[in-house]
Design an enzyme around this catalytic site. Sequence first.
Site, PDB file in Angstrom:
ATOM      1  CG  LEU A 129      -1.636   1.192   1.738  1.00  0.00           C
ATOM      2  CD1 LEU A 129      -2.858   0.752   2.552  1.00  0.00           C
ATOM      3  CD2 LEU A 129      -0.778   2.137   2.558  1.00  0.00           C
ATOM      4  CG  ASN A 130       2.165   3.841  -2.916  1.00  0.00           C
ATOM      5  OD1 ASN A 130       1.878   2.805  -3.477  1.00  0.00           O
ATOM      6  ND2 ASN A 130       2.348   4.957  -3.572  1.00  0.00           N
ATOM      7  CG  ASP A 131       0.705   8.085  -2.611  1.00  0.00           C
ATOM      8  OD1 ASP A 131       1.680   7.628  -2.016  1.00  0.00           O
ATOM      9  OD2 ASP A 131       0.790   8.725  -3.677  1.00  0.00           O
TER      10      ASP A 131
ATOM     11  CD  GLN B 271      -1.327   4.846  -6.303  1.00  0.00           C
ATOM     12  OE1 GLN B 271      -0.355   4.626  -6.997  1.00  0.00           O
ATOM     13  NE2 GLN B 271      -2.555   4.935  -6.810  1.00  0.00           N
TER      14      GLN B 271
ATOM     15  NE  ARG C 223       4.192  11.239  -9.564  1.00  0.00           N
ATOM     16  CZ  ARG C 223       5.374  11.293 -10.195  1.00  0.00           C
ATOM     17  NH1 ARG C 223       5.423  11.290 -11.515  1.00  0.00           N
ATOM     18  NH2 ARG C 223       6.491  11.355  -9.510  1.00  0.00           N
ATOM     19  CG  ASP C 224       0.249  12.486  -7.445  1.00  0.00           C
ATOM     20  OD1 ASP C 224       0.048  11.380  -7.996  1.00  0.00           O
ATOM     21  OD2 ASP C 224       1.359  12.800  -6.957  1.00  0.00           O
TER      22      ASP C 224
ATOM     23  CD  GLU D 100       5.959  11.881  -5.896  1.00  0.00           C
ATOM     24  OE1 GLU D 100       6.100  11.158  -6.884  1.00  0.00           O
ATOM     25  OE2 GLU D 100       6.178  11.492  -4.735  1.00  0.00           O
TER      26      GLU D 100
ATOM     27  CE1 TYR E 266       2.301   4.803 -10.946  1.00  0.00           C
ATOM     28  CE2 TYR E 266       3.275   6.968 -11.225  1.00  0.00           C
ATOM     29  CZ  TYR E 266       3.401   5.588 -11.179  1.00  0.00           C
ATOM     30  OH  TYR E 266       4.627   5.016 -11.370  1.00  0.00           O
TER      31      TYR E 266
HETATM   32  C1  FRU Z   1       3.643   9.461  -4.087  1.00  0.00           C
HETATM   33  C2  FRU Z   1       3.546   8.884  -5.502  1.00  0.00           C
HETATM   34  C3  FRU Z   1       2.616   9.709  -6.371  1.00  0.00           C
HETATM   35  C4  FRU Z   1       2.197   8.703  -7.420  1.00  0.00           C
HETATM   36  C5  FRU Z   1       2.088   7.445  -6.599  1.00  0.00           C
HETATM   37  C6  FRU Z   1       2.438   6.193  -7.341  1.00  0.00           C
HETATM   38  O1  FRU Z   1       4.018   8.496  -3.152  1.00  0.00           O
HETATM   39  O2  FRU Z   1       4.831   8.773  -6.076  1.00  0.00           O
HETATM   40  O3  FRU Z   1       3.201  10.857  -6.927  1.00  0.00           O
HETATM   41  O4  FRU Z   1       0.980   9.047  -8.010  1.00  0.00           O
HETATM   42  O5  FRU Z   1       2.953   7.598  -5.490  1.00  0.00           O
HETATM   43  O6  FRU Z   1       2.210   5.071  -6.532  1.00  0.00           O
END
Ligand code: FRU
Length: 492
Positions: A42-44, A60, A162-163, A219, A103
């Site tokens: 898991l990330n964001d 994520q 992005r984002d 980001e 993303y």
């Molecule tokens: C931040 C990031 C975002 C991107 C996502 C990809 O942690 O790098 O900029 O959209 O994670 O997983």
Amino acid sequence: MPAGSCAIIKVDKNQKGGPAMSSRNKGPYAQHFHLTPEQGLLNDPNGLCYFQGYYHIFYQYNPYATDHSTKYWGHVRTKDFVTYEQLPVALKSDDWFDKNGVYSGGAIVHEDTLYLFYTGNTKDEAGRRTSYQCIATSTDGLHFTKLGPVTEQLPDYTGHVRDPKVWYDATVQGWWMLLGAQRLDKTGDTVAFFSKDLKDWDYRGSIFQFDQPLGYMWECPDMVFLTDEVTGQDKAVFIFSPQGVDPIGDSYHNIFNTTYLVGTWDSQTGRFLPDNADFADMKECDRGFEYYAPQSFVAPDGRVIQYSWMGITWPDQEAAIPTRQDDWIHHLTIPRQLRLVDGKLYQTPIAELEGLAGASQSLAWTSADFRLDLAGRAQRVQVDFETLADWELFLDDNVTVKYQAAQGRLSLARFNWLTGLQEWRHMQLEEELKHLDLWLDASSLEVFVNGGQVVASLRYFAKEPLTRLEGKASADLQAKLVATQLEAHQYI
Ligand code: FRU
């Protein structure tokens, strides 16, 4: 643990919605009240919103391995932040415009439809990146239809754009979309698009009027609107995660850090005007080790609630995180309410988390050393200070929280799981220490000082995972300490 020795899980990629999720992840470091993937990475936090009676939390997600090779949107929903429903993967990277990753991005609700905004990441054979800002919609919060890209490519920026974070601006009766971006000269920026109908998006350029370089890429930009509880002024708080910012004093010591600026949003021009005209007043959101890429949303009762990723670290350290042996890695912070108090961003655990509280024990903390067993490995420790002195708290065989009364300095240390070395973060408190609120969860700690004035979080991996708290203090200390066991999230 050496990176090469961890178990990489293998799952059939064609399985509908990704692998089945059960209630918990595994192993001695499993989290009780932090959102984790049961398996995979898991990330964001993504797409935070309230829709048809539920808070939706997307993230994520790589369901197949504890690395960054796949990026989907995982999905849970909750009515109360205590009981969660694990839902199938919401978005997969199965279209030409998102083939190398769905993303990060945000969500809005309009006319009983949930709109998800995300970046479709693509790379050609030569590894060149093109990013597409995309929309997906849902009328039930469970099934999503991708509508594809909605913005043009930007000539003055690299493929790193992005984002998307979108909000409705009543002043101009339309929606703004912010994007983290990298200029052609390899400096970071945030740009805006505007739309009256969520279909056609007009490019409005950088949200800044000044051209002071900061880092090489930003980001996850987020614009938060809060009324300052002291001045009564309505302010905009710009929160972003710049990459390539060097340490200054006690700040910016992580691989990447998340920062904020307080100012005004100009709806007519699409510009953010920091109160002090440039980046001079920029502050770190969280003074600990891994907090990164937060996102906020506005709850129906007006509270601004934020989750963040716990979190980012150097690739070799990430590869060595011990939970990889148990086929999962990373989690989100607890949900935090954001407030603005005299120009400063405060973060406090949301009130719903009181619903996790179980049995508690308390003690009068003075100069005598103490040792408490914190059964269950999920505990909240609150300390009210009456008379200040130097003190230290030790958690397991790993974490130290330390206060130096003469300097008003709070410090946090843990042993790095890769190097074995103790590493520190220091915080100069601007006000006298009155209250400390520690949220411990098996392999993570979130620290809230003076009702959220200063916040710091970290991951730690105790060799002997017992959750034992010890305290030491110099002669004058008078404090009351209460430790409350926390129940685990329930999943249905
Ligand atoms: C931040 C990031 C975002 C991107 C996502 C990809 O942690 O790098 O900029 O959209 O994670 O997983």
